[in-house]
Motif scaffolding. Sequence first.
Motif, PDB file in Angstrom:
ATOM      1  N   ASN A  53      -6.411  11.542   3.327  1.00  0.00           N
ATOM      2  CA  ASN A  53      -5.601  10.647   4.150  1.00  0.00           C
ATOM      3  C   ASN A  53      -6.345  10.092   5.359  1.00  0.00           C
ATOM      4  N   GLY A  54      -7.451  10.717   5.719  1.00  0.00           N
ATOM      5  CA  GLY A  54      -8.230  10.284   6.871  1.00  0.00           C
ATOM      6  C   GLY A  54      -9.527  11.070   6.918  1.00  0.00           C
TER       7      GLY A  54
ATOM      8  N   LEU B 153       0.869  -1.170   0.000  1.00  0.00           N
ATOM      9  CA  LEU B 153       0.000   0.000   0.000  1.00  0.00           C
ATOM     10  C   LEU B 153       0.909   1.223   0.000  1.00  0.00           C
ATOM     11  N   GLY B 154       0.944   1.911  -1.132  1.00  0.00           N
ATOM     12  CA  GLY B 154       1.816   3.073  -1.257  1.00  0.00           C
ATOM     13  C   GLY B 154       1.034   4.363  -1.302  1.00  0.00           C
ATOM     14  N   HIS B 155       1.744   5.458  -1.103  1.00  0.00           N
ATOM     15  CA  HIS B 155       1.157   6.800  -1.141  1.00  0.00           C
ATOM     16  C   HIS B 155       1.965   7.606  -2.147  1.00  0.00           C
ATOM     17  N   SER B 156       1.281   8.184  -3.159  1.00  0.00           N
ATOM     18  CA  SER B 156       1.962   8.989  -4.162  1.00  0.00           C
ATOM     19  C   SER B 156       3.012   8.132  -4.882  1.00  0.00           C
ATOM     20  N   ILE B 157       4.257   8.587  -4.944  1.00  0.00           N
ATOM     21  CA  ILE B 157       5.269   7.811  -5.669  1.00  0.00           C
ATOM     22  C   ILE B 157       5.562   6.479  -4.982  1.00  0.00           C
TER      23      ILE B 157
ATOM     24  N   ALA C 123      -3.855   3.386  -3.833  1.00  0.00           N
ATOM     25  CA  ALA C 123      -4.354   4.615  -3.223  1.00  0.00           C
ATOM     26  C   ALA C 123      -4.913   5.567  -4.271  1.00  0.00           C
ATOM     27  N   TYR C 124      -4.958   5.138  -5.525  1.00  0.00           N
ATOM     28  CA  TYR C 124      -5.580   5.941  -6.575  1.00  0.00           C
ATOM     29  C   TYR C 124      -6.972   5.431  -6.921  1.00  0.00           C
ATOM     30  N   THR C 125      -7.184   4.117  -6.802  1.00  0.00           N
ATOM     31  CA  THR C 125      -8.526   3.568  -7.021  1.00  0.00           C
ATOM     32  C   THR C 125      -9.254   3.338  -5.705  1.00  0.00           C
ATOM     33  N   GLY C 126      -8.512   3.276  -4.597  1.00  0.00           N
ATOM     34  CA  GLY C 126      -9.114   3.028  -3.293  1.00  0.00           C
ATOM     35  C   GLY C 126      -9.466   1.575  -3.053  1.00  0.00           C
TER      36      GLY C 126
ATOM     37  N   PHE D  50      -5.806   7.655   0.035  1.00  0.00           N
ATOM     38  CA  PHE D  50      -5.201   6.724   0.982  1.00  0.00           C
ATOM     39  C   PHE D  50      -6.224   6.213   1.990  1.00  0.00           C
ATOM     40  N   ALA D  51      -7.078   7.088   2.486  1.00  0.00           N
ATOM     41  CA  ALA D  51      -8.075   6.674   3.477  1.00  0.00           C
ATOM     42  C   ALA D  51      -9.007   5.610   2.909  1.00  0.00           C
ATOM     43  N   HIS D  52      -9.412   5.771   1.661  1.00  0.00           N
ATOM     44  CA  HIS D  52     -10.292   4.802   1.024  1.00  0.00           C
ATOM     45  C   HIS D  52      -9.577   3.459   0.852  1.00  0.00           C
ATOM     46  N   ALA D  53      -8.316   3.523   0.443  1.00  0.00           N
ATOM     47  CA  ALA D  53      -7.547   2.293   0.239  1.00  0.00           C
ATOM     48  C   ALA D  53      -7.351   1.547   1.553  1.00  0.00           C
ATOM     49  N   LEU D  54      -7.036   2.284   2.611  1.00  0.00           N
ATOM     50  CA  LEU D  54      -6.851   1.652   3.917  1.00  0.00           C
ATOM     51  C   LEU D  54      -8.157   1.024   4.397  1.00  0.00           C
ATOM     52  N   GLU D  55      -9.252   1.716   4.205  1.00  0.00           N
ATOM     53  CA  GLU D  55     -10.556   1.196   4.606  1.00  0.00           C
ATOM     54  C   GLU D  55     -10.868  -0.108   3.865  1.00  0.00           C
TER      55      GLU D  55
END
Length: 333
Positions: free
Chosen positions: A157-158, A93-97, A225-228, A252-257
Motif C-alpha cells: 500500500n505504500g 482506482l480500486g483496492h481489492s473488491i 491495483a493488480y497489474t500496477g 496499490f502503491a504501484h498503481a498510484l505511482e
Amino acid sequence: MPKRHVVVLLPGQGAQYPGMCVDLYRGDSLFAALLDDVLDRFHDGRRIRTDWLATSHPADIHRTTRSQPLLFALDYALSRRAQEAGVSADEYLGHSIGEFAAAALAGTITLDDAVRVLDARIPLLADTPAGGMLAVALAAEAATPYLGDGVEIAAVNGPRQLMLAGPADPLDRVAKALTDDEVTWRPVRATSPFHSSVLGRAVTASLPLFSALPLQPPNIPITSAYTGRALDPRTAMDPAFWAGQPAAPVLFAHALEDLLGRTPEPLFVEAGPGQTLSTLVRAHAQVRAARHPVIPLSSGRSRVRDDETHLARAFGTVRELLSPVHTSVHGSE
C-alpha cells in the motif's frame, strides 16, 4: 491550468466497519435507492441489508459473507450517487473488491453479472481455511523473514505499508515475531486470508463463472491495483484476471505511482465507506508536495458522524475544484 482529472477511489476488504454509511442510507433517499437496487440483486440481499442496519445485535460485518457484498454495494452506490451529483469519474482506482466495483461501474461487467458472480464466489471464499490479515509497517524487501508457512504479502500500500495474509496459526506466530522485533502492526478486519494462495482453490472453482461472462473493455479507464498500471482491453476481457483477484496481491502503491506519473492534475474522490484510501493517497510524497486534493465522500468511523452534511460538503468542494474559475491547488478535506 489543465482540467482536473477525477480519480474515484474504491476501497476494499478491511475498510468495513459497523455502522458504515448507515446514517447516509437513512437520510439520503437517492443513495438509499441506489444501494437497495444493488442489494436487492443479491440472493441474500434482504438479510444482508437487515444485518448491516441492525443496531442492537449487529451481525459480524467482518465475515466474508457480509463484508464482500456490502463493500461492493456501497462502493457502487456511492459512486453512482456522486455521478447523480455531477461528480463523474475520469478514472477508477480500486483496492481489492473495490476494483471489481470499478469493473461494474466502467462497463467491463454488467451489474447483474457482477452480483451473480459474487453470489456464487463469496461462499467459496468463506469456505477456505481460517485465517486473517495483518497491516505491517515494513518495506516489502524487509518482510522476507516473516513469510512462509502460508503467510504471504497480500498488499503493498505504500513504501512501508504492507498487508500480510495467511492461515490463522502461522499468522499468529508472525504477529508474535513482529511484536518481539518491535515492528508496528495491527490486525486487518478479515476472517479469510485474502490475496494469498490459500484462496487458490476458490479461485479455480470460480473461473468457469467468469469464463461464461461477456466481458468488455472499460468505457472509463481503470488503473488496476493488480497489474500496477492502466488496465488494457486484453486484460480486462481475461476471465482468469478477474477470477484470480482474491488470491493475488494488491499493488496499490504501484498503481498510484503509475497514475501520478501520467496525470498532471488528479482530484481524488473516495467513494466507499471510511477514508482508508484517502489516507494512503495523502501519504504519498508527490500528493503532499503538489497538494493534490483528496476528498472522501464518507465521514469515516473515527469522527462524530454526520454523513449527509459531510457528503454535501464533499460534493461542494469537488464542484468548486472542477470549476473553471478555481485557481487553488489545495482542496483536501
